[in-house]
Structure formats: structure tokens, C-alpha cells
Motif scaffolding. Structure first.
Motif, PDB file in Angstrom:
ATOM      1  N   LYS A 174       1.642  10.279   0.348  1.00  0.00           N
ATOM      2  CA  LYS A 174       1.507  10.286  -1.114  1.00  0.00           C
ATOM      3  C   LYS A 174       0.059  10.581  -1.503  1.00  0.00           C
ATOM      4  O   LYS A 174      -0.203  11.408  -2.389  1.00  0.00           O
ATOM      5  CB  LYS A 174       1.962   8.943  -1.686  1.00  0.00           C
TER       6      LYS A 174
ATOM      7  N   ASN B 145      -4.944   3.269   2.218  1.00  0.00           N
ATOM      8  CA  ASN B 145      -5.598   3.812   1.035  1.00  0.00           C
ATOM      9  C   ASN B 145      -6.758   4.692   1.486  1.00  0.00           C
ATOM     10  O   ASN B 145      -6.899   4.966   2.687  1.00  0.00           O
ATOM     11  CB  ASN B 145      -6.067   2.699   0.093  1.00  0.00           C
TER      12      ASN B 145
ATOM     13  N   TYR C 233       0.856  -1.185   0.000  1.00  0.00           N
ATOM     14  CA  TYR C 233       0.000   0.000   0.000  1.00  0.00           C
ATOM     15  C   TYR C 233       0.895   1.239   0.000  1.00  0.00           C
ATOM     16  O   TYR C 233       2.005   1.209   0.536  1.00  0.00           O
ATOM     17  CB  TYR C 233      -0.904   0.030   1.237  1.00  0.00           C
ATOM     18  N   PRO C 234       0.411   2.333  -0.562  1.00  0.00           N
ATOM     19  CA  PRO C 234       1.202   3.567  -0.527  1.00  0.00           C
ATOM     20  C   PRO C 234       1.188   4.183   0.865  1.00  0.00           C
ATOM     21  O   PRO C 234       0.321   3.872   1.692  1.00  0.00           O
ATOM     22  CB  PRO C 234       0.471   4.474  -1.532  1.00  0.00           C
ATOM     23  N   ASP C 235       2.174   5.041   1.133  1.00  0.00           N
ATOM     24  CA  ASP C 235       2.089   5.800   2.379  1.00  0.00           C
ATOM     25  C   ASP C 235       1.042   6.901   2.219  1.00  0.00           C
ATOM     26  O   ASP C 235       0.784   7.390   1.111  1.00  0.00           O
ATOM     27  CB  ASP C 235       3.460   6.352   2.785  1.00  0.00           C
TER      28      ASP C 235
END
Length: 365
Positions: free
Chosen positions: A135, A247, A130-132
């Protein structure tokens, strides 16, 4: 190896602070030797079955890789600083304890900070794909106020962990007997560690003048009785959106506990105020209150810790040249510049001082 007893915050107090981010200073030869050693370790774990290794990138202070074995992917973090720091074992233990409270953290499959087989410390972790959240925030794809409530609730959960002592933990005690204990006997011993050094650094760096630094020293000294704690709780100490994965639907993992300490329950909430508005911080506090009652003298302690934390952030930003960075730097918002970060940092220091002096409401951030 040496412990962190002389360290208030690793990124600004380590002997080799500011000499550049870890990933940026690696030569081709360094990378080759590290990857060779890492491949040998992976062969021990995976045997003769095929696996692959590739760099994971990132802008943090660790060297990172992804290892793929069968259908599984693992995240590898390496620390090869000259200090021989062995805090990765502390962090691994904390990740497990935090996960037991119901807070999502990556699973730890292997950790070794002894440097007995390789020249670096390493962790082998569950890969959270998963993105931080920073971001997503920069892309304007995040309801930050709503999310802050969930962050506050998770802070309240991990505060159920109440180790002995104060400040950074002792890796030797953990390794010898499994004990998680802070290196300092009292909380003021930790809070004021390197305080004058940090203020002087900001004066020398031009962010503060001598009068401002002296006034801050007097102001905090006037409130030091609020730092007398009978016991502390677990503090992340680097709580920011880039250390939370997830997310738009929610939080998937809190990561990077390599600065964790035993400290004050207002500390992590105040860390959010180093970056965000009063609206966001108040939302986090409401989420916290759904699980845990705010500590006595909360507002005073909140401003004390915001001031201490933003001074630390300022030292890192001055020493690391952050005020000269461009908008692609992870700490800067969309369209922001190093100059705007400098202005924000100075303003937040002033706000923390005003808050402590007159007990301003957090909504005034």
C-alpha cells in the motif's frame, strides 16, 4: 483432512483452485453461520465480559475479522475451503519459531485446524495495526531499495531454522510429536512437483507456446544437479510487500506464512525478483550477506528458483483471471492494468530463462 504432499503451491494446486477469492464467495448465510460459530468460540476465550466482532476486509484467501475485548484488539484468520486443509497449525508454529530468531511476526494466541468444534480452521493473532508495505509502495511513500536490505537481513535470520525433509510440512507429525518435517525426501521431488502440469497450463492459457514450454523443461533439466540439497532451510514462499506490515520507518511484521516450506536458501530472494527490479533484489542480497554467506552456485540457483516461482505466479494469474483486473487490485501497481501485468509476467519468465542459460547478473532484471 489431507496433507499437501501433492501440492507444490497451494493457490494453484489445491483441488478448488481459481474458483474465486474466499471473501468474495461467501453468501450472507455463510457469513451468518461462520460469525455465529466464531462468537461462540470467543465467548469461551473471553467469558461473559463484553467483546465485539467485525469484518477486517482484505483481498487475500482467508476470511478475516477483528475482535475487540477491553482495550485489546485481536486479528482472526479463518480458512473454510472444501479441502479441509489443516496447515494453519503449521503456520502458527512457524510464526513462533521465526519470532525467536529476532524477525518480527504476530503472536499467536489460539489456533485450531481440526474442525472438531467449528467448520473452519482459525487463528487468533496479535493485531498489528500497520499497513502492508505494498500500500505504501503504491502511494510512493516507501524507500524500497533501503527497505530491501532489511528484508534480506530478515530472510537470513529465519534461514537459521533448518527443519528435516523438504517441501510443505506434515501437520500430523507436528500435532502428534511437535516435529516440523517436510513431506518430501529430496528437494528435487518438491521442486519438480507439478512442473509439467504448470507448463502445460500456461500453454493452454495462451501465455506460453509449446516450443517455449519444451525449451524451459530442457533448460531446467540441464541444471537439475544444483537442486540436490543435503538439507533445507525455512522458506516463506509468498514473500511480497503485501505480506510485510510496517511504515516508512521500518518493518513491523512478516505475515501470511501459510505457504511456508523447507527448501533452498535462494528461494525467498528469488521471490522478490518476481516483482521488483535488479536494484531492489541486489539490495536485499546485500542485506542478506551482512548476516549470512551466500550459498554455493548462488547465481544458478537464484535463476532456477526465479523461473520456478514466476511460473507458479503465472499459473495463479492466468487461472485467477488476474490479467483482466483493474488497478485497484492489490497485485497491480499504481496506474497498471491486467494487460501490463501479463506483459511483465511473460518478460520475467523470459529473463529467468536467459539468466539461467547465460548466468546474467541480477542487476539486469
Amino acid at each position: 483432512m489431507s496433507n499437501r504432499k501433492a501440492i507444490h503451491y497451494w493457490k494453484c494446486d489445491r483441488p478448488s483452485a481459481f474458483y474465486t477469492l474466499t471473501n468474495d464467495r461467501l453468501t450472507t448465510s455463510d457469513s451468518f453461520l461462520i460469525e455465529k460459530s466464531l462468537m461462540q468460540q470467543l465467548e469461551k476465550w473471553f467469558g461473559n465480559k463484553p467483546f465485539s466482532l467485525r469484518k477486517a476486509g482484505g483481498q487475500g484467501n482467508h476470511i478475516t475479522y477483528l475482535a475487540e475485548y477491553g482495550t485489546e484488539t485481536y486479528f482472526l484468520r479463518l480458512e473454510n475451503g472444501p479441502e479441509g486443509d489443516d496447515y494453519m497449525e503449521i503456520e502458527a508454529r512457524v510464526l513462533d519459531l521465526v519470532r525467536e530468531t529476532g524477525v518480527p511476526t504476530p503472536k499467536v494466541y489460539a489456533v485450531d485446524a481440526t474442525r472438531s468444534e467449528v467448520t473452519f480452521s482459525y487463528q487468533m493473532l496479535e493485531f498489528c495495526n500497520y499497513p502492508d508495505l505494498n500500500k505504501l509502495h503504491k502511494e510512493r511513500n516507501l524507500d524500497l531499495v533501503n527497505l530491501a536490505g532489511h528484508i534480506g537481513g530478515n530472510i537470513a535470520k529465519w534461514q537459521s531454522i533448518t527443519p528435516a525433509g523438504f517441501g510443505p510440512f506434515d501437520p500430523g507429525l507436528l500435532r502428534d510429536g511437535g516435529q516440523l518435517r517436510g513431506l518430501h525426501k529430496t528437494y528435487p521431488d518438491y521442486y519438480f512437483l507439478n512442473w509439467n502440469k504448470h507448463l502445460n497450463f500456461l500453454v493452454e492459457g495462451g501465455l506460453l507456446n509449446e516450443t517455449e514450454a519444451e525449451d524451459m523443461e530442457i533448460l531446467v533439466g540441464r541444471h537439475k544437479k544444483y537442486l540436490e540439497l543435503d538439507h533445507g532451510c525455512l522458506v516463506h514462499k509468498d514473500l511480497a510487500l503485501w505480506n510485510i506490515l510496517g511504515n516508512a520507518e521500518g518493518i513491523k511484521a512478516f505475515i501470511d506464512w501459510d505457504d511456508t516450506i523447507c527448501g533452498d536458501p535462494t528461494d525467498d530472494l528469488s521471490l522478490l525478483a518476481c516483482f521488483h527490479s535488479g536494484e531492489v533484489v541486489e539490495a536485499a542480497i546485500r542485506g542478506y550477506q551482512k548476516i549470512r554467506v551466500l550459498p554455493a552456485h548462488f547465481l544458478t540457483r537464484f535463476w532456477l528458483h526465479l523461473l520456478r516461482n514466476i511460473v507458479v505466479k503465472a499459473v495463479i494469474r492466468v487461472g485467477g483471471g488476474y490479467f483482466d483486473r483493474k488497478s485497484d487490485f492489490f497485485l497491480l501497481g499504481s496506474g497498471a492494468t491486467g494487460t501490463s501485468l501479463r506483459d511483465f509476467t511473460k518478460q520475467r519468465i523470459q529473463t529467468a530463462c536467459e539468466g539461467l542459460q547465460s548466468l546474467k547478473q541480477i542487476k539486469d532484471l
